[in-house]
Design an enzyme around this catalytic site. Sequence first.
Site, PDB file in Angstrom:
ATOM      1  CB  THR A   1      -5.329  -4.006   2.122  1.00 52.12           C
ATOM      2  OG1 THR A   1      -5.070  -2.905   1.257  1.00 52.12           O
ATOM      3  CG2 THR A   1      -4.108  -4.243   2.995  1.00 52.12           C
TER       4      THR A   1
ATOM      5  CG  ASP B   1      -1.952  -1.050   1.279  1.00 50.73           C
ATOM      6  OD1 ASP B   1      -3.080  -0.782   0.857  1.00 50.73           O
ATOM      7  OD2 ASP B   1      -1.636  -2.167   1.731  1.00 50.73           O
TER       8      ASP B   1
END
EC number: 3.1.3.7
Length: 291
Positions: A122, A51
């Site tokens: 995620t 990320d």
Amino acid sequence: MASSNAVLMRLVASAYSIAQKAGMIVRRVIAEGDLGIVEKTCATDLQTKADRLVQMSICSSLARKFPKLTIIGEEDLPSEEVDQELIEDGQWEEILKQPCPSQYCAIKEEDLVVWVDPLDGTKEYTEGLLDNVTVLIGIAYEGKAIAGIINQPYYNYENNEKQQLREHRNEAKAGPDAVLGRTIWGVLGLGAFGFQLKEVPAGKHIITTTRSHSNKLVTDCVTAMNPDDVLRVGGAGNKIIQLIEGKASAYVFASPGCKKWDTCAPEVILHAVGGKLTDIHGNVLQYHKDA
């Protein structure tokens, strides 16, 4: 339609190349084995090294080439010098060959807002459900999503796994080699590209919904639609891809949680092929920089 020297088409061409680099970063972090997981607000709201690196890559690459853009990323990261290897300055020439829709040819750089989700899905990424993961770059003008890029770092992941197993067994390969990863892109008024549009099987009503963020309201809404089947998967981008590729009829998530960076890019792809994305009341979503 006007020349592809238009700011919008140059931005989309750059974002395509940047998204491809982002996909490579996502795969590299997995390969290196250290995900660097941080819990943000709760156990299902996670951030990984991927990320962080991908957001730095996308935002820095775009800002260098288009300094007047407003760029909004999901992750709240400290200002720091970005490693040169994260910068992508290329652009996808095939997009520059496309004409810019006439309504967008006079847009100025400072009129555009870019919404970035560096790693959509995620939680699934941390659990090894890699085909759920996407990188999302959405482009908005006057509050409306008008262009979007979706990279799937692990598209064909299952095919690659099967191929590796065949090779391990010294079996013959079946069909052409599966290329890992793909990038889908679209511009309203031009179309959406990088995938094959398919319809859900006739007579089937299939709902796709959240895997990691469900609650009673979400479940009740899905049940009320009396679907033939329900797919529970991660990532807003992944669910929109299920719609355009005929795996689901509708994406239902009747709960707070989705953010502008989750929906901006996927909305464009869906709208470009005749679909529709709204809030729970049927209102269009707004993508102004202060939305």
